[in-house]
Scaffold this motif. Structure first.
Motif, PDB file in Angstrom:
ATOM      1  N   GLY A  95       0.943  -1.593   0.411  1.00 33.99           N
ATOM      2  CA  GLY A  95       0.487   0.091   0.285  1.00 33.99           C
ATOM      3  C   GLY A  95       0.967   0.859   0.058  1.00 33.99           C
ATOM      4  O   GLY A  95       0.170   1.994  -0.581  1.00 33.99           O
ATOM      5  N   ARG A  96       1.664   0.875   0.760  1.00 38.44           N
ATOM      6  CA  ARG A  96       3.087   2.328   0.436  1.00 38.44           C
ATOM      7  C   ARG A  96       3.290   2.824  -1.014  1.00 38.44           C
ATOM      8  O   ARG A  96       3.582   3.507  -1.495  1.00 38.44           O
ATOM      9  CB  ARG A  96       4.060   1.571   2.038  1.00 38.44           C
ATOM     10  CG  ARG A  96       5.442   3.298   1.379  1.00 38.44           C
ATOM     11  CD  ARG A  96       6.055   3.102   2.594  1.00 38.44           C
ATOM     12  NE  ARG A  96       6.628   1.825   2.813  1.00 38.44           N
ATOM     13  CZ  ARG A  96       7.604   1.574   4.129  1.00 38.44           C
ATOM     14  NH1 ARG A  96       7.807   2.623   4.877  1.00 38.44           N
ATOM     15  NH2 ARG A  96       8.291   0.063   4.132  1.00 38.44           N
TER      16      ARG A  96
ATOM     17  N   ALA B  42       1.849   1.914  -3.416  1.00 38.37           N
ATOM     18  CA  ALA B  42       0.525   2.495  -4.217  1.00 38.37           C
ATOM     19  C   ALA B  42       1.246   3.868  -3.648  1.00 38.37           C
ATOM     20  O   ALA B  42       0.456   4.611  -5.510  1.00 38.37           O
ATOM     21  CB  ALA B  42      -0.138   1.539  -3.895  1.00 38.37           C
TER      22      ALA B  42
ATOM     23  N   SER C 135      -5.363   2.100  -2.238  1.00 41.95           N
ATOM     24  CA  SER C 135      -4.361   1.677  -0.730  1.00 41.95           C
ATOM     25  C   SER C 135      -4.625   1.472   0.217  1.00 41.95           C
ATOM     26  O   SER C 135      -5.280   1.995   0.512  1.00 41.95           O
ATOM     27  CB  SER C 135      -2.908   2.930  -0.707  1.00 41.95           C
ATOM     28  OG  SER C 135      -2.130   2.536   0.151  1.00 41.95           O
TER      29      SER C 135
ATOM     30  N   PRO D 178      -2.734   0.950   4.315  1.00 38.72           N
ATOM     31  CA  PRO D 178      -0.558   0.966   4.239  1.00 38.72           C
ATOM     32  C   PRO D 178       0.529   1.700   5.115  1.00 38.72           C
ATOM     33  O   PRO D 178      -0.176   1.976   6.163  1.00 38.72           O
ATOM     34  CB  PRO D 178      -0.913   2.244   3.367  1.00 38.72           C
ATOM     35  CG  PRO D 178      -2.432   3.092   3.545  1.00 38.72           C
ATOM     36  CD  PRO D 178      -3.028   2.780   4.185  1.00 38.72           C
TER      37      PRO D 178
END
Length: 222
Positions: free
Chosen positions: A116-117, A119, A134, A137
């Protein structure tokens, strides 16, 4: 009926990345979604149900394993380099752009947890992406480490990092720790029961190992 195909593409350093491509019913080209897993996970860790749902809604969906994990190539194995993973993900976008089933002007990206980070970074820096999801994240590895590592354990952890650097200078392979363990005597990245249950969910033999390089932990904390 959703079709799942095995795919592969080459990333920097002549490393082959492999994954699954889910094709929706009906004539294309279709919008597409590129997906990958979070910290030290593989595609078999629960990504297929998400991918199939997206495909049922008319998206081409590709799920790839990060380099050094699962079906993808790369050495040393079980090594998490976040910036390399982000660079590889750009290559995944390029691969999708060149699939005849895909509308290259409608590609989105989905990442969860550690990915997610990724993303967020990709959404901010790759203008080819038209949508970004995300999910839960990791935003700050440093802040996360403050919650996961007791203050009296930090010095020992830093010495572990230093000794790993010295060992690699001597030509040794990177040291590893478990990804999850509920045993406090076993060095591990995660200890919560939720994490243990997630990572140790049933997966096919040979697709995942419960270990990760020590330097992956350092990279996550950075």
């Amino acid at each position: 009926m959703i079709e799942r195909k095995g795919v592969e593409f080459e990333a920097d350093g002549a490393v082959t990345l492999r994954g699954w491509l889910f094709l929706p019913d009906g004539p294309g080209p279709h919008p597409a979604i590129t997906m990958a897993h979070g910290y030290a996970g593989v595609k078999e860790h629960g990504l297929e149900p998400f991918a199939r749902l997206f495909a049922e809604d008319g998206f081409v969906v590709m799920v790839h394993d990060h380099r050094t994990f699962g079906a993808s190539d790369g050495e040393p194995r079980q090594d998490v380099d976040p910036w390399q993973q982000i660079a590889d993900w750009r290559r995944a976008v390029s691969y999708l752009e060149n699939r005849p089933e895909v509308d290259a002007d409608r590609i989105g990206l989905w990442g969860s947890s550690y990915a997610g980070r990724h993303a967020i970074v990709l959404g901010a820096t790759d203008r080819r992406l038209r949508a970004v999801v995300s999910q839960v994240p990791t935003i700050s590895g440093y802040e996360q480490s403050l919650r996961r590592v007791a203050p009296d354990a930090v010095a020992g952890l830093e010495e572990t990092f230093a000794e790993d650097e010295r060992a690699r200078f001597r030509g040794e392979a990177p040291h590893t720790v478990a990804i999850v363990s509920s045993d406090p005597a076993v060095p591990a990245s995660y200890r919560s029961q939720e994490a243990v249950d997630f990572y140790l969910q049933p997966t096919p033999d040979g697709v995942w190992e419960n270990k990760v390089t020590v330097r992956s932990t350092r990279a996550a904390r950075m």
